[in-house]
Motif scaffolding. Structure first.
Motif, mmCIF file in Angstrom:
data_model
loop_
_atom_site.group_PDB
_atom_site.id
_atom_site.type_symbol
_atom_site.label_atom_id
_atom_site.label_comp_id
_atom_site.label_asym_id
_atom_site.label_seq_id
_atom_site.Cartn_x
_atom_site.Cartn_y
_atom_site.Cartn_z
ATOM 1 N N ASP A 39 -16.508 43.092 -31.254
ATOM 2 C CA ASP A 39 -15.794 42.738 -30.057
ATOM 3 C C ASP A 39 -16.575 43.110 -28.814
ATOM 4 O OD1 ASP A 39 -13.634 42.209 -31.473
ATOM 5 O OD2 ASP A 39 -12.838 44.398 -31.792
ATOM 6 N N ASP A 40 -17.507 43.923 -28.893
ATOM 7 C CA ASP A 40 -18.341 44.450 -27.757
ATOM 8 C C ASP A 40 -19.601 43.701 -27.913
ATOM 9 O OD1 ASP A 40 -19.782 45.826 -25.728
ATOM 10 O OD2 ASP A 40 -19.696 47.579 -26.742
ATOM 11 N N ILE A 41 -19.792 42.982 -26.755
ATOM 12 C CA ILE A 41 -21.076 42.481 -26.722
ATOM 13 C C ILE A 41 -21.803 42.824 -25.223
ATOM 14 C CG2 ILE A 41 -21.010 40.314 -28.401
ATOM 15 C CD1 ILE A 41 -20.244 38.573 -26.030
ATOM 16 N N GLU A 42 -21.049 43.723 -24.660
ATOM 17 C CA GLU A 42 -21.512 44.053 -23.266
ATOM 18 C C GLU A 42 -22.639 45.364 -23.112
ATOM 19 O OE1 GLU A 42 -20.981 41.996 -20.591
ATOM 20 O OE2 GLU A 42 -19.877 40.805 -22.069
ATOM 21 N N SER A 43 -22.167 46.304 -24.125
ATOM 22 C CA SER A 43 -23.110 47.310 -23.978
ATOM 23 C C SER A 43 -24.322 47.093 -25.038
ATOM 24 C CB SER A 43 -22.108 48.414 -24.858
ATOM 25 O OG SER A 43 -22.088 48.246 -26.169
ATOM 26 N N THR A 44 -25.318 48.044 -24.496
ATOM 27 C CA THR A 44 -26.603 47.884 -25.106
ATOM 28 C C THR A 44 -26.649 48.301 -26.901
ATOM 29 O OG1 THR A 44 -27.772 48.282 -23.066
ATOM 30 C CG2 THR A 44 -28.920 48.396 -24.996
#
Length: 542
Positions: free
Chosen positions: A99-104
């Motif tokens: 779901d998360d592709i924004e954080s490093t």
């Protein structure tokens, strides 16, 4: 519990062993795929991972191989992966974003702050970074592409550096080139600090900044790395196997070779095959396998055809005597083999490559290069498929080599000069040396150095090819050019000789030559044809 893992000795294209240093660890069967790795449950580290033999038959053996379906593992430092020096790397992965592709998030990394490479996600972008800030000091470079959440991808990073720091790099997503650097890549020197899969093992760089922690929040399905830039065929196969199950199901009963025997004289005979081969790819190889008539002769192939429906492919064949003879030849046994151009592996993993080329009759050797490398010298058989010259001709070959270096050949006649402006299509088949069983037939492919002369000698120096009531069909080729007089290979059961003609003189003594042999042993009925099965490995085959 400790389990000992037995494995084959496999190597990469660069000759490195695939074995990583390891202690004793538990054996982990990964996702019931039949692939095995060694895993330490206490430290959460993979220590030895290798592709199985069935995959290694189709691709070079990788230095790192993992099928997992989860993430966050590490592999210890290895001479093959990160503590040697490398001009070339091919690093490929199959993964699914979360779901998360924004954080490093770090999907893969090896090395540290000074030297290394990493594959990461940040702000909806996948970035492949690679750097060497000491020694050659070509700095930090990166390639990137936008991605989406909750989506499956394959990604491949290719580094092709040189010591002048003018090398290139490419990034592929789902097999398509998405970013590249044309220059500025040099040698990647030793870079310790372990290897992180789905996490940072110790330290790494993301966007040229130090990154720690940063676990990947998706899934990593496959990881594979080579210390090579793969050729086009291997690269294409790698992409397809990344996107599918690694071990692709082999088509049942896939015929790659059909073979048989016929009784043949100087009269043309049609041979109907049971297999439908594509017309542009079909090639025929023959061997004169008896010695009922002493005149110099060779099988001549004509009218190779393929039909949309059964009865399948066909060809015509005659026994052609040397031009100075009367042209009439008694009935002989001729063994034939039909196959098609490209690369395939037999069911036991034996590598085979088939090709054609059109050459003129100029008096020099023509060179053939293999599409894929052979780790050892293969056997090679050659056959003229068609020609603008109708007379007697033979193919002489020499200098069969390992790797992709191929072999050399020329076309000769006996008792007449060939017109250098005439041409012929010549087919060749290269088969990995060794023995095996295929479709109920025992096969042996072997080269016998300097074993062939003008006198009869037993093939294989006494090896029993046809015991226990079985018989053997031999295919062979004179595979050296130690004597310059034209010779035709003659067989008689399990004996072989090099037959010179007598168009220009009566002397028929011939120096020792190499003999390449394919022996197929089974329970035969000469009225039937027989097949060997395998799997296509050419990317351009349908």
């Amino acid at each position: 519990m400790t389990t000992t893992l037995t494995r084959n000795s496999l190597t990469t294209n660069t000759g490195m062993s695939s074995v990583l240093p390891r202690d004793e660890h538990d054996l982990l069967n990964i996702k019931n795929s039949g692939l095995e790795g060694i895993f330490d449950t206490d430290s959460d580290r993979f220590d030895f991972l290798t592709a199985p033999t069935a995959v290694a038959a189709k691709l070079p053996q990788p230095v790192l191989f993992l099928i997992d379906g989860v993430n966050a593992h590490s592999v210890p430092d290895s001479q093959e992966i990160n503590t040697g020096t490398y001009l070339q790397k091919t690093h490929a992965m199959e993964l699914k974003t979360g779901d998360d592709i924004e954080s490093t998030q770090v999907m893969y990394e090896q090395g540290g702050i000074t030297r290394g490479l990493s594959i990461s996600i940040e702000n909806g972008v996948m970035t492949a970074g690679f750097w060497n800030k000491a020694e050659g000091n070509w700095g930090y470079k990166e390639l990137s592409v936008e991605i989406e959440a909750n989506k499956e991808y394959t990604t491949t990073l290719v580094l092709d550096g040189n010591d002048a720091n003018t090398g290139s790099a490419q990034l592929y997503l789902n097999g398509e080139l998405v970013d590249d650097i044309q220059t500025g890549v040099g040698r990647l020197y030793a870079h310790g600090d372990d290897i992180g899969v789905g996490r940072v093992a110790q330290t790494t760089l993301v966007n040229n900044e130090r990154a720690t922690g940063s676990k990947f929040k998706g899934e990593i399905e496959k990881v594979v790395q080579y210390n090579d830039v793969l050729d086009e065929g291997h690269f294409s196969y790698l992409q397809s196997t990344l996107a599918e199950d690694w071990l692709k199901p082999e088509p049942e009963g896939k015929t790659v070779i059909e073979f048989g025997s016929i009784e043949l004289s100087h009269n043309s005979t049609a041979v109907n095959l049971t297999t439908n081969f594509r017309e542009e790819d079909l090639v025929i190889f023959t061997t004169l396998a008896s010695f009922n008539g002493s005149h110099m002769a060779t099988p001549k192939i004509q009218n190779v055809e393929n039909y949309e429906n059964f009865p399948g492919s066909s060809f015509d064949i005659i026994l052609q005597e040397a031009d100075y003879l009367d042209g009439y030849h008694v009935t002989e046994q001729v063994n034939y083999m039909a196959t098609y151009t490209g690369n395939f592996t037999l069911d036991d993993g034996t590598k085979v490559e088939v090709g054609t080329t059109t050459v003129d009759f100029a008096d020099y050797m023509h060179g053939i290069t293999f599409n894929t490398p052979f780790s050892e010298r293969p056997i090679v058989l050659t056959q003229i498929q068609s020609s603008t010259d109708d007379g007697f001709k033979i193919v002489r070959q020499e200098s069969v080599k390992t790797g992709k270096d191929g072999f050399d050949f020329k076309i000769e006649s006996e008792g007449r000069e060939l017109d250098p402006n005439d041409t012929a299509e010549v087919a060749w088949i290269a088969i990995e040396q060794g023995s095996g069983v295929n479709n109920g037939y025992n096969f042996t492919a072997e080269s016998y150095g300097k074993s062939l002369t003008h006198e009869w000698s037993q093939i294989g120096d006494g090896f029993e090819f046809g015991d226990n009531g079985l018989s053997t069909k031999f295919f062979g080729a004179v595979s050296s050019y130690n004597g310059t007089d034209p010779v035709a290979l003659r067989l008689d059961e399990d004996r072989a000789m090099a037959q010179e003609g007598q168009a220009t003189d009566e002397e028929v003594i011939h120096t020792r030559e190499d003999l390449d042999v394919l022996a197929l042993t089974g329970d035969y009925d000469n009225n039937d044809t027989y097949v060997l099965t395998g799997m296509d490995t050419s990317p351009y085959w349908g």
